[in-house]
Design a protein around this motif. Structure first.
Motif, PDB file in Angstrom:
ATOM      1  N   CYS C 256      65.985  -4.164   5.484  1.00 24.24           N
ATOM      2  CA  CYS C 256      64.667  -4.814   5.428  1.00 24.24           C
ATOM      3  C   CYS C 256      64.412  -5.418   4.075  1.00 24.24           C
ATOM      4  O   CYS C 256      63.929  -6.545   3.968  1.00 24.24           O
ATOM      5  N   ALA C 257      64.694  -4.646   3.042  1.00 19.58           N
ATOM      6  CA  ALA C 257      64.436  -5.131   1.679  1.00 19.58           C
ATOM      7  C   ALA C 257      65.277  -6.371   1.411  1.00 19.58           C
ATOM      8  O   ALA C 257      64.785  -7.360   0.854  1.00 19.58           O
ATOM      9  N   ILE C 260      63.672  -9.261   3.518  1.00 20.09           N
ATOM     10  CA  ILE C 260      62.375  -9.725   3.046  1.00 20.09           C
ATOM     11  C   ILE C 260      62.513 -10.421   1.701  1.00 20.09           C
ATOM     12  O   ILE C 260      61.884 -11.444   1.438  1.00 20.09           O
ATOM     13  N   PHE C 261      63.331  -9.868   0.825  1.00 21.04           N
ATOM     14  CA  PHE C 261      63.467 -10.429  -0.513  1.00 21.04           C
ATOM     15  C   PHE C 261      64.637 -11.410  -0.608  1.00 21.04           C
ATOM     16  O   PHE C 261      65.094 -11.719  -1.699  1.00 21.04           O
ATOM     17  N   GLY C 264      67.079 -14.490  -3.395  1.00 18.76           N
ATOM     18  CA  GLY C 264      67.380 -14.222  -4.802  1.00 18.76           C
ATOM     19  C   GLY C 264      66.172 -14.381  -5.706  1.00 18.76           C
ATOM     20  O   GLY C 264      65.047 -14.069  -5.357  1.00 18.76           O
ATOM     21  N   ARG C 265      66.396 -14.917  -6.856  1.00 15.81           N
ATOM     22  CA  ARG C 265      65.361 -15.048  -7.869  1.00 15.81           C
ATOM     23  C   ARG C 265      64.372 -16.103  -7.430  1.00 15.81           C
ATOM     24  O   ARG C 265      64.744 -17.142  -6.953  1.00 15.81           O
ATOM     25  N   ARG C 266      63.167 -15.790  -7.559  1.00 13.77           N
ATOM     26  CA  ARG C 266      62.171 -16.746  -7.109  1.00 13.77           C
ATOM     27  C   ARG C 266      60.971 -16.763  -8.038  1.00 13.77           C
ATOM     28  O   ARG C 266      61.086 -17.069  -9.194  1.00 13.77           O
TER      29      ARG C 266
END
Lengths: 190, 496, 279
Positions: C256-257, C260-261, C264-266
């Motif tokens: 899930c993590a 959902i994430f 990458g860098r955002r």
């Protein structure tokens, strides 16, 4: 003094220390001033070291005192089967595996052992989770073990004092949970 | 507190943001009022139980006692979880954009779940305790009907789905703003420079991820239960079910506590004049906590000798280890925030600060009870309710009540009343600690927990219950004083 | 006992006398405790004998030396088996299996001793020596074969739940195959059955080593999922599907993590997020 009471007093002392620290810190806010970060870090480090010095030896000291291996090196004098079922414990020197045996043993005379006997309790359940809490004649809980259906747990205890030892249920098992009983009688002398 | 620097806002965004801000505030105030109402009702149920144990409420039959016990336990755990989530959602809007729609859905879902649980317990007399330990739901001994079992599982299912969706939404909102590493402060952990992760974001993300695991365990255990209940040939292993139930239950209460700590991290620093930053220690502590939370639940199964020995060791070692970052990082940080600071002592700061003290004292008991050798004497005695009432009533409940007080003041602009705040806190603490110490005293005298009435052999239990009623009285006065202040502010905020 | 019938080729009369004498001895034996009359008793149930004292009988080993069982258990815990030399049905496979299991598990002569006694009053020390030799156990450290009197055999049998019944038609004994683990004069385990699986013997040796295994599962109806196929007696863990269910929540969270994430860098690198945009 039973171990429970000693631990309770230890808890009170530690809780009082925590309380005192929190109140002292709260009172310090009456005289605000800049606190050097270095002092804070050093205090934190000191706290960490103190905590580790308390917890790590406690871990080592207590992990060798497990209830799973009490009297492991001995051969018990008597084997006592305990089968829990809503709402009584059948305590017997022969296995209790059926409802009929359970019924018969809950009505039978209590198991009697001599003072100083090393007993092995083999505890199970015929329906839901129960837990055998063994209380000495003074009403102090001296041992406990869960009775889970489908499994047998072995607990060894030495009963030194003559008198009536009650087995009370310590795992919520229904509306008459507080009425569940079993008994072992300990007679004086060998 | 490290927050984003202010940037210019476009007029359209400002209008949108004002309206949305009002809606968030209204919704959160509604949550707080619901939490207060549930708290009062569940508190009364707790009082009824203690009265019964004191032999002063003989009309309360054991069947109803255990139904009340079930509702009180589940209800309090659920109430303070949603209170913490509501508070955290609201504070999170300073950093991200959670969905208002999902938050409303969560409120409705929670209410539906509560109704089902009330039906199962107070009407159906479902009385397994909060932890519905397998296979007790199927062995009612003629007390609760089948429909009550269904209502109970349905209630848990509704709550589980609702709260999982809510948790996922908050994570989604965080993910729109932060990468996973950013939210968990991994750059800080690695010593890299860059945008700092606010402590609130770090703690919230860690807590929500742990919460997700707990809900997953709940889903599994419910599915297994349903399969058995629906009359299939499925038989479940009691040991597996107990592991899953405590994975879920322990995880849920642990997450609630951590969400409360997130509120402390966000609300307390401004009241002390100090700022809080995420440094390597803080980042390490909370990242470690995510994993440790998942294994410390083993300490609930020490007296199940069938549990593999390695897991028993992990339970004690994990429980000891998790106390170190909690004490050295979080609790020490709160003490640092207050020490020699010009603290604005009001209801919010008092309840936040002493809520953390409750966490510390409850932690002392937790370490003791998670020691297998001590657990052998304390397991399932009144020592256990002493521990979790300390963590809850005197810990996370105070943190959430602090948030509600802050919200009420923010919404209405009503000024602090320091004298009233001090009186409220004093009564709350006196009454609360009296209650939990009496529980601990009972445990030290071998009085079992979850007894509707104490038999002759345990007559001292009734005496201790009577003494605790005095403290409950003091506590109730403190709670009423609190509500008189905060609930009024919240009600005003709703009406505005 | 020392009785040894002399069999001569073609001496039918002598054979008949021997049979009558044996029948008389067996009738005597059958009246002794430990012997069953009528239909065979049920399989011995271990639970009824645990921790009960074992008779400290005397026996004569294959070298003709007399010992007392209590002297033996004072040195080391014992595995005691009752057989008879003329047994052609259950005893040979039992002894073969028992010997193999002991070889596999190890420890004989160091952690425990094995005592195999005949309950048949006709058997002599030489008969039992022959039995030992047939199974390759003559002179093997830790193994003792011997004979004892009818009365003492009965006493020992009763104390460990072993029953003996004379089958007059076949002129053989009917009896269970079992061994008793004896520690400090008490029964600590019984293993019943013609086959002695090494895994089961290991459990017994564990007990003789005084390692208390605090729990065991009961034979039960099949359950859907268990965490482990945990055999606490041997300490062996076999992973079962239930364990997957305990690991699933953690794995679900990781997945899930990651989902959902994902990406990458955002926004944590973007500085244009305005908290006031929400409230």
């Amino acid at each position: 003094m039973p171990p429970q009471l000693s631990i309770f007093y230890l808890y009170l002392v530690l809780a009082a220390i925590v309380l005192a620290v929190f109140f002292a810190v709260a009172l310090s806010s009456r005289k605000p001033r800049e606190v050097p970060q270095l002092a804070i870090q050093r205090t934190r480090l000191g706290f960490l070291i103190l905590l580790c010095l308390v917890l790590l030896p406690a871990l080592g000291f207590t992990l060798v005192k497990l209830p799973y291996e009490l009297w492991a090196g001995e051969v018990p004098d008597r084997l006592v089967f305990v089968a829990g079922k809503q709402f009584a414990f059948a305590v017997s020197e022969s296995p209790v595996t059926t409802d009929e045996e359970w019924q018969a043993k809950t009505m039978a005379a209590p198991v009697e052992v001599a003072a100083g006997s090393l007993l092995e309790l083999r505890v199970t359940s015929l329906d839901v989770n129960h837990s055998v809490g063994l209380y000495d004649p003074d009403g102090v809980l001296i041992a406990q073990v869960q009775g889970m259906p489908g499994y047998v747990n072995r607990l060894r205890v030495r009963l030194d004092r003559p008198g009536r030892y009650n087995l009370l249920c310590l795992e919520l098992c229904g509306n008459s949970h507080s009425r569940m009983r079993g008994v072992v009688m300990v007679r004086g002398g060998a | 507190m490290a927050a984003s620097d202010a940037v210019p806002v476009s007029p359209a965004t400002a209008r949108e943001s004002d309206a949305e801000a009002r809606l968030w505030r209204r919704l959160t105030v509604a949550w707080m009022l619901i939490v207060f109402a549930l708290f009062l009702v569940l508190l009364l149920l707790g009082l009824a139980m203690r009265l019964s144990q004191a032999n002063l409420l003989q009309k309360l039959t054991p069947e109803y006692f255990y139904a009340i016990l079930t509702l009180h336990g589940l209800g309090m755990v659920g109430t303070w979880f949603v209170g913490a989530m509501a508070g955290v959602s609201y504070q999170l809007t300073r950093f991200a954009r959670p969905s208002l729609g999902v938050a409303r859905f969560a409120l409705l879902g929670t209410l539906l779940g509560v109704v089902l649980l009330i039906a199962a317990t107070l009407v159906g007399r479902f009385g397994t305790g909060w932890y519905f330990l397998h296979p007790l739901p199927f062995y009612s001994a003629g007390v609760w009907p089948q429909w009550a079992v269904g209502a109970f599982f349905a209630g848990l299912g509704v709550l589980g789905v609702t709260w999982t969706v809510w948790t996922l939404d908050l994570l989604r909102a965080l993910a729109r703003r932060y990468s996973l590493g950013g939210a968990l402060a991994w750059p800080t952990l690695r010593g890299r420079s860059g945008p700092e992760t606010p402590p609130f974001v770090l703690v919230t993300t860690a807590s929500l991820l742990s919460g997700l695991a707990s809900f997953a365990a709940a889903v599994i255990v419910l599915v297994l239960y349903l399969a058995e209940w629906l009359g299939t040939d499925v038989k479940n292993d009691p040991l597996l079910m107990k592991n899953l139930i405590f994975f879920f239950g322990h995880g849920l209460v642990n997450v609630t506590m951590y969400l409360g700590v997130a509120l402390v991290y966000d609300l307390l620093p401004p009241l002390t004049g100090k700022t809080l930053k995420t440094n390597r220690l803080v980042a390490a502590a909370w990242n470690l906590a995510i994993g440790l939370v998942l294994v410390v639940y083993f300490h609930h199964l020490y007296m199940d000798f069938i549990q593999p020995r390695a897991l028993q060791y992990i339970g004690q070692i994990g429980s000891y280890l998790i106390s170190i970052p909690a004490a050295v990082i979080s609790i020490f940080t709160v003490l640092y925030l207050v020490y020699r600071s010009p603290v604005r002592w009001n209801l919010t700061s008092l309840f936040l600060y002493f809520g953390v003290m409750g966490w510390a004292i409850g932690g002392v008991q937790a370490v003791i009870d998670s020691t297998i050798a001590a657990n052998f004497r304390f397991h399932n005695t009144l020592w256990v309710p002493s521990h979790f009432h300390t963590y809850y009533l005197l810990g996370v409940v105070m943190m959430i009540l602090a948030f509600a007080s802050h919200l009420g003041r923010e919404a209405t602009g009503v000024p602090d009343r320091p004298g009233l705040a001090r009186l409220t806190a004093t009564l709350f603490l006196l009454g609360g600690y009296g209650l939990v110490v009496m529980f601990a005293f009972g445990g030290a005298h071998s009085v079992p927990r979850r007894y509707s009435i104490y038999p002759q052999e345990l007559a001292q239990g009734a005496l201790y219950a009577r003494v605790s009623l005095l403290f409950i009285t003091v506590l109730v006065v403190g709670i009423l004083l609190y509500l008189w202040d905060t609930a009024r502010n919240c009600w005003k905020a709703m009406s505005a | 006992m020392g009785y040894r019938p002399q069999l001569l080729e073609g001496d039918v009369g002598l054979r008949r006398r021997i049979r009558r004498l044996a029948a008389a001895a067996l009738l005597l034996l059958a009246s002794a405790p430990g012997f069953a009359a009528g239909s065979p008793p049920p399989r011995p149930v271990e639970d009824f004998y645990l921790y009960r004292p074992v008779s400290a009988i005397h026996f004569t080993d294959t070298r003709g030396e007399v010992h007392q069982l209590s002297d033996a258990w004072k040195q080391r815990p014992l595995l005691v088996a009752l057989v008879f030399a003329r047994c052609a049905e259950i005893c040979p496979p039992f002894l073969r299996s028992f010997a193999e299991a002991v070889r596999t598990v190890g420890g004989a002569g160091r952690e425990y001793d094995v005592v195999v006694l005949s309950f048949d009053p006709r058997d002599t020390a030489s008969d039992m020596a022959a039995v030992a030799a047939r199974h390759g156990l003559a002179g093997v450290p830790g193994w003792t074969f011997g004979v004892t009197s009818a009365a003492e055999a009965g006493s020992l049998a009763r104390s460990v739940g072993f029953w003996i019944r004379w089958d007059a038609e076949r002129e053989l004994y009917d009896h269970p195959a079992m061994l008793a683990a004896v520690d400090r004069g008490r029964v600590v385990r019984l293993l019943v059955g013609a086959t002695v699986p090494p895994r089961r013997l290991r459990e017994v040796v564990w007990e003789l080593r005084r390692d208390l295994v605090s729990t065991y599962p009961l034979p039960s109806e099949k359950v859907l999922f268990r965490c482990f196929g945990y055999d606490p007696r041997t300490g062996s863990l076999t992973l079962e599907w239930g364990l997957l269910l305990l690991l699933a929540p953690g794995m679900f969270t990781v997945v899930c993590a990651a989902w959902i994430f994902r990406g990458g860098r955002r926004a944590d690198l973007r500085h244009d997020f305005d908290p006031k945009a929400v409230r």
